[in-house]
Motif scaffolding. Structure first.
Motif, mmCIF file in Angstrom:
data_model
loop_
_atom_site.group_PDB
_atom_site.id
_atom_site.type_symbol
_atom_site.label_atom_id
_atom_site.label_comp_id
_atom_site.label_asym_id
_atom_site.label_seq_id
_atom_site.Cartn_x
_atom_site.Cartn_y
_atom_site.Cartn_z
ATOM 1 N N ALA B 11 10.449 37.223 49.409
ATOM 2 C CA ALA B 11 10.589 35.780 49.191
ATOM 3 C C ALA B 11 11.515 35.517 47.999
ATOM 4 O O ALA B 11 12.408 34.651 48.061
ATOM 5 N N ALA B 12 11.328 36.298 46.928
ATOM 6 C CA ALA B 12 12.159 36.110 45.749
ATOM 7 C C ALA B 12 13.615 36.437 46.054
ATOM 8 O O ALA B 12 14.529 35.728 45.629
ATOM 9 N N ALA B 13 13.831 37.540 46.802
ATOM 10 C CA ALA B 13 15.192 37.928 47.153
ATOM 11 C C ALA B 13 15.850 36.837 48.003
ATOM 12 O O ALA B 13 17.012 36.483 47.798
ATOM 13 N N LEU B 14 15.071 36.276 48.956
ATOM 14 C CA LEU B 14 15.599 35.198 49.802
ATOM 15 C C LEU B 14 16.031 34.009 48.958
ATOM 16 O O LEU B 14 17.039 33.363 49.227
ATOM 17 N N PHE B 15 15.244 33.755 47.889
ATOM 18 C CA PHE B 15 15.535 32.633 47.008
ATOM 19 C C PHE B 15 16.932 32.773 46.397
ATOM 20 O O PHE B 15 17.625 31.790 46.158
ATOM 21 N N PHE B 16 17.353 34.032 46.157
ATOM 22 C CA PHE B 16 18.706 34.257 45.637
ATOM 23 C C PHE B 16 19.751 34.258 46.743
ATOM 24 O O PHE B 16 20.871 33.790 46.557
ATOM 25 N N VAL B 17 19.360 34.804 47.898
ATOM 26 C CA VAL B 17 20.341 35.004 48.962
ATOM 27 C C VAL B 17 20.657 33.705 49.702
ATOM 28 O O VAL B 17 21.816 33.417 50.011
ATOM 29 N N LEU B 18 19.597 32.890 49.975
ATOM 30 C CA LEU B 18 19.795 31.704 50.817
ATOM 31 C C LEU B 18 20.854 30.734 50.284
ATOM 32 O O LEU B 18 21.719 30.307 51.040
ATOM 33 N N PRO B 19 20.811 30.374 48.993
ATOM 34 C CA PRO B 19 21.847 29.446 48.508
ATOM 35 C C PRO B 19 23.250 30.003 48.695
ATOM 36 O O PRO B 19 24.172 29.272 49.080
ATOM 37 N N LEU B 20 23.408 31.330 48.438
ATOM 38 C CA LEU B 20 24.733 31.936 48.613
ATOM 39 C C LEU B 20 25.147 31.901 50.077
ATOM 40 O O LEU B 20 26.294 31.584 50.403
ATOM 41 N N ALA B 21 24.175 32.199 50.977
ATOM 42 C CA ALA B 21 24.458 32.147 52.413
ATOM 43 C C ALA B 21 24.846 30.728 52.821
ATOM 44 O O ALA B 21 25.792 30.513 53.579
#
Lengths: 228, 254
Positions: B11-21
């Motif tokens: 979940a934490a990793a997604l929090f970083f990845v999603l905005p960039l995606a």
């Protein structure tokens, strides 16, 4: 060539006194336990620390500050990690204004004398313990000092290498015509490398160390004073 | 214990990845070239390059002696000095901008003298933007350089002295080469921080296209009028930041 030393060195609350005379070609060992101030005396002779009192006189000239007359081999050798073996040995010569090419040739010559000419372009991290010791000795001797200081020259080596290096070092010290002062905690080093030697022992309060006297040979190595 | 940790870490990793995606998803790749070569974008890119490199140079010039003094000298007030030098790390950049204004603006106690004596005005100029970036970037360099100076065994310098090296030679041939990796890392971090500087710059130097409007300011301004340009510029900043991370991975990876 002779060395006359009569020094008092202070490091914090710690005080060390030492007085001795050493004639040409002699090897003096300062033998004593860790933390007894041996290295402090050596640093003073090297000109890295000023003595609180007294002075050291080499060939009638008073030592003041680091100079061309003193070469020092440090504990764990302290070869400059970013310089090759040859560049390490050439460092002192370059500091004396020798041209790069001449200094390099002289450095390789010293490495050959130590039997490590083939490692001239290697960085210190790629050298074995024995090789690093040879390069460090070459670096100290390359400036052709009249006083050679060795700080625990064999302590960084493993037990098997130490035997071989001890006799090799003895050979190099035999051919060195200046005075050598060596510091060690190992009576065997002192016994095999040095001619006469002096023993470090505690005198007076705990913060005061004094260098009381010289004593000959094996009797001293066997005496409990060495281990005090 | 591992399974819930993996779930939360994802979940934490997604929090970083999603905005960039999301950012990548909104880039209009077809017009990317045109967006980046539009007037505002070109000015912003060039200005950011000039200001961030200038701020890095100033950070090194000022930060090197500061780091040396902090690492090598003992004096009363050293902790206070270190605290002050590192304050911009945690200070809100806007506050930094306000502080700079009160000192270096034309009516500030330094700025007034500068204007009176030399006719120099820093506010609303490129030099001012550079100064604001230096203010926030220098602590990164000081931190890395001080750690570098502390990490080397000073007995290497003794060894050099015993071989007859003069103080300047010791620094040039022993100290400097041994701390060079730390200095390079500090300079890269300071540059990346300067490149992304927004708050202090807009507060102290203002938002003047071609003079003080650096990339982050341009992104903010263009977001309303030309969102494609803003996103293209954001992409540039993301790529540069990733480049810094990749270049520094050896220092951070365990």
């Amino acid at each position: 060539m002779s060395l006359h030393a009569d020094l008092t060195v202070r490091a914090g609350t710690f005080e060390v006194q030492i007085a001795f005379d050493a004639p040409t070609g002699s090897v003096v060992a300062l033998l004593g336990p860790n933390g007894s101030g041996k290295t402090t005396v050596l640093r003073c002779l090297a000109g890295l620390v000023e003595p609180a009192e007294g002075c050291a006189i080499v060939d009638g000239t008073r030592l003041a500050g680091p100079g061309r007359t003193v070469g020092m081999m440090f504990q764990d050798y302290l070869l400059f990690p970013h310089l090759s073996a040859a560049e390490n040995v050439a460092f002192g010569l370059r500091c004396r204004g020798m041209r790069r090419r001449d200094a390099d040739r002289a450095a390789v010559g010293w490495l050959a004398r130590m039997g490590v000419a083939d490692r001239a372009r290697a960085l210190p991290r790629d050298l074995s313990g024995g090789q690093a010791q040879r390069v460090a000795l070459a670096r100290a001797l390359a400036i052709e000092p009249r006083l050679l200081l060795l700080d625990e020259p064999l302590a960084a080596l493993d037990a098997t290498t130490r035997w071989a290096m001890r006799s090799e070092l003895r050979h190099h010290l035999d051919t060195f015509d200046g005075v050598t002062v060596l510091v060690t905690h190992d009576p065997l080093d002192a016994l095999t490398l040095a001619d006469p030697w002096w023993c470090w022992r505690r005198v007076g309060s705990r913060s005061r160390e004094r260098w009381p006297r010289s004593a000959p040979g094996l009797a001293l190595a066997m005496s409990p004073i060495c281990w005090a | 214990m591992n399974r819930p940790a993996v779930a939360l870490a994802s979940a934490a990793a997604l929090f970083f990845v999603l905005p960039l995606a999301g950012l990548l998803g909104r880039v209009s790749w077809g017009t990317l070239g045109a967006d980046l070569s539009s007037g505002a974008a070109r000015d912003g890119l060039w200005l950011s390059l000039v200001c961030s490199v200038g701020a890095t140079v100033l950070s090194v010039i000022g930060g090197l002696p500061l780091a040396w003094v902090l690492a090598r000298m003992r004096f009363p007030g050293r902790s206070l000095l270190r605290g002050l030098a590192l304050l911009p790390l945690v200070l809100p950049p806007v506050v930094g901008g306000v502080a700079l204004l009160s000192a270096f603006a034309r009516r500030g106690f330094v700025g007034a003298r500068l204007y009176e004596w030399f006719g120099v005005q820093l506010t609303f100029t490129t030099a001012g933007a550079m100064l604001a970036e230096t203010f926030v970037a220098m602590p990164f360099f000081v931190l890395a350089a001080e750690a570098g100076f502390r990490s080397i065994d000073t007995r290497y310098e003794d060894a050099a002295v015993s071989l007859g090296a003069r103080p300047f030679t010791v620094v040039r041939r022993v100290t400097f080469p041994m701390v060079a990796p730390s200095l390079a890392a500090g300079a890269v971090l300071a540059w990346a921080r300067a490149l992304g500087e927004f708050g202090a710059t807009i507060t102290f130097a203002g938002n003047i296209a071609g003079r003080t409007q650096t990339l982050p300011l341009a992104v903010y301004l263009q977001l309303e009028s030309h969102p494609d340009v803003a996103i293209a510029l954001s992409l540039v900043l993301v790529v540069v930041s990733l480049g810094v991370i990749v270049a520094m991975r050896d220092r951070w990876a365990v």
